[in-house]
Design a protein around this motif. Structure first.
Motif, PDB file in Angstrom:
ATOM      1  N   PHE A 186      85.197   4.959  29.341  1.00 40.48           N
ATOM      2  CA  PHE A 186      86.444   4.538  29.967  1.00 40.48           C
ATOM      3  C   PHE A 186      87.556   5.562  29.752  1.00 40.48           C
ATOM      4  CE2 PHE A 186      84.154   0.771  28.364  1.00 40.48           C
ATOM      5  CZ  PHE A 186      83.868   0.135  29.568  1.00 40.48           C
TER       6      PHE A 186
ATOM      7  N   ASN B 111      82.938  -3.558  28.414  1.00 42.19           N
ATOM      8  CA  ASN B 111      84.311  -3.890  28.829  1.00 42.19           C
ATOM      9  C   ASN B 111      85.024  -4.691  27.753  1.00 42.19           C
ATOM     10  OD1 ASN B 111      82.354  -3.821  31.165  1.00 42.19           O
ATOM     11  ND2 ASN B 111      84.273  -3.656  32.296  1.00 42.19           N
TER      12      ASN B 111
ATOM     13  N   GLN C 211      86.635   4.037  35.211  1.00 37.33           N
ATOM     14  CA  GLN C 211      85.434   4.662  34.647  1.00 37.33           C
ATOM     15  C   GLN C 211      85.777   6.097  34.286  1.00 37.33           C
ATOM     16  OE1 GLN C 211      82.177   3.869  37.553  1.00 37.33           O
ATOM     17  NE2 GLN C 211      80.895   3.910  35.739  1.00 37.33           N
TER      18      GLN C 211
ATOM     19  N   SER D  76      79.433  -7.001  26.281  1.00 36.40           N
ATOM     20  CA  SER D  76      79.758  -6.097  27.380  1.00 36.40           C
ATOM     21  C   SER D  76      80.670  -4.965  26.893  1.00 36.40           C
ATOM     22  CB  SER D  76      80.474  -6.861  28.501  1.00 36.40           C
ATOM     23  OG  SER D  76      81.117  -5.973  29.382  1.00 36.40           O
TER      24      SER D  76
ATOM     25  N   ARG E 253      79.199  -9.241  33.162  1.00 35.17           N
ATOM     26  CA  ARG E 253      80.573  -8.868  32.807  1.00 35.17           C
ATOM     27  C   ARG E 253      81.134  -9.719  31.676  1.00 35.17           C
ATOM     28  NH1 ARG E 253      84.451  -8.127  30.884  1.00 35.17           N
ATOM     29  NH2 ARG E 253      86.477  -7.423  31.617  1.00 35.17           N
TER      30      ARG E 253
ATOM     31  N   SER F  89      92.822   1.077  33.511  1.00 37.04           N
ATOM     32  CA  SER F  89      91.578   1.723  33.077  1.00 37.04           C
ATOM     33  C   SER F  89      90.741   2.072  34.293  1.00 37.04           C
ATOM     34  CB  SER F  89      90.789   0.805  32.143  1.00 37.04           C
ATOM     35  OG  SER F  89      90.388  -0.376  32.812  1.00 37.04           O
TER      36      SER F  89
ATOM     37  N   GLU G  19      86.492  -1.181  25.948  1.00 36.45           N
ATOM     38  CA  GLU G  19      87.708  -0.992  26.769  1.00 36.45           C
ATOM     39  C   GLU G  19      88.833  -1.947  26.402  1.00 36.45           C
ATOM     40  OE1 GLU G  19      89.615  -2.162  30.956  1.00 36.45           O
ATOM     41  OE2 GLU G  19      88.147  -3.303  29.801  1.00 36.45           O
ATOM     42  N   LYS G  20      88.525  -3.223  26.275  1.00 30.55           N
ATOM     43  CA  LYS G  20      89.565  -4.237  26.113  1.00 30.55           C
ATOM     44  C   LYS G  20      90.421  -4.066  24.858  1.00 30.55           C
ATOM     45  CE  LYS G  20      90.314  -9.213  25.846  1.00 30.55           C
ATOM     46  NZ  LYS G  20      89.668 -10.528  25.719  1.00 30.55           N
TER      47      LYS G  20
ATOM     48  N   ARG H 179      92.234  -3.218  35.634  1.00 27.96           N
ATOM     49  CA  ARG H 179      91.043  -2.926  34.847  1.00 27.96           C
ATOM     50  C   ARG H 179      89.896  -2.524  35.767  1.00 27.96           C
ATOM     51  NH1 ARG H 179      89.742  -7.461  30.426  1.00 27.96           N
ATOM     52  NH2 ARG H 179      88.433  -5.731  29.663  1.00 27.96           N
ATOM     53  N   LEU H 180      89.551  -1.234  35.721  1.00 29.47           N
ATOM     54  CA  LEU H 180      88.347  -0.720  36.374  1.00 29.47           C
ATOM     55  C   LEU H 180      88.290  -1.039  37.866  1.00 29.47           C
ATOM     56  CD1 LEU H 180      85.994  -1.686  33.434  1.00 29.47           C
ATOM     57  CD2 LEU H 180      86.801   0.618  34.002  1.00 29.47           C
TER      58      LEU H 180
END
Length: 243
Positions: free
Chosen positions: A236, A29, A147, A27, A22, A145, A33-34, A116-117
């Protein structure tokens, strides 16, 4: 053994392997995503922020460094809670060891609620969204967020451990429980369509401001082949909502 919610992180071997994956720089993420999540969150100076499924709270530490006045996390895994407390020591913060579903949300307490997720691990989402709504101040924001539903619809591709270049989408409108292999364990998730997320948020009282699918940005990738691969399907789904 099938793990529900945050319980898988209390398997010490899984916990160690997960953190290694992670928190690596490349990653998805971190590089897909971030960047979008941070755009949606915006300025947190002098704000009180609640993080649902806060994990090791490295993200919380970043928000504090950006001027967040008070950061509070809710986390179901004891391993994660201990890591989060260590991460945030000597900061204006609080970590609660509790599942998102059973936590007692205070009324009109937060400027922003983020997650987050973690939401796709929750079976009964309607009461959670309503409690998030009540916990926000007027004009407060809920940014989270999950998946992407293309991934959660079918586990057929997830069962293939090789480096994938495509994804099987099946049973999309058959929502509900999925059992997915992840780092040599089986975890329980709950598949929902984009429409279902939208309608649940509306029924809770939220105004939905943005829906984002996190299109990869070439400048965030060191490897162009990886960028091209990640352009094939969305990983995402993000929502930004206002009370």
């Amino acid at each position: 053994m099938r793990y529900k919610g945050a319980s898988v992180y209390d398997d010490n071997e899984f916990f160690k392997d997960y953190l290694k994956r992670r928190n690596r720089k490349e990653s998805p993420n971190n590089i897909i995503e971030k960047p979008v999540l941070m755009e949606l969150i915006g300025d947190v100076k002098e704000e009180k922020v609640l993080d649902l499924g806060c994990g090791d709270a490295i993200f919380g530490l970043e928000l504090i460094k950006q001027g967040c006045d008070f950061y509070e996390g809710v986390e179901g895994s004891l391993n994660m809670v201990e890591k989060a407390i260590s991460t945030l020591k000597n900061s204006n913060s609080k970590i609660n060891h509790c599942s998102i579903e059973t936590w007692n949300f205070p009324d009109e307490e937060y400027d922003k609620v983020v997650s987050r997720l973690a939401i796709h691990y929750i079976e009964e989402l309607k009461p959670v969204f309503k409690q998030v709504y009540e916990s926000l101040k007027i004009n407060g924001q809920f940014i989270f967020s999950v998946q992407h539903p293309i991934l959660t619809a079918s586990v057929k591709s997830a069962n293939n451990s090789s480096l994938r270049t495509d994804w099987i989408v099946d049973d999309y409108f058959h929502t509900g429980k999925r059992v997915e292999p992840w780092i040599d364990k089986e975890v329980i998730k709950y598949h929902r369509t984009i429409e279902e997320y939208f309608l649940l948020l509306k029924s809770a009282g939220f105004k939905i401001d943005e829906i984002r699918e996190c299109q990869p940005r070439a400048e965030n990738f060191q490897n162009n082949e990886e960028y091209i691969r990640r352009m094939r399907i969305p990983l995402f789904l993000l929502f930004s909502c206002t009370k």
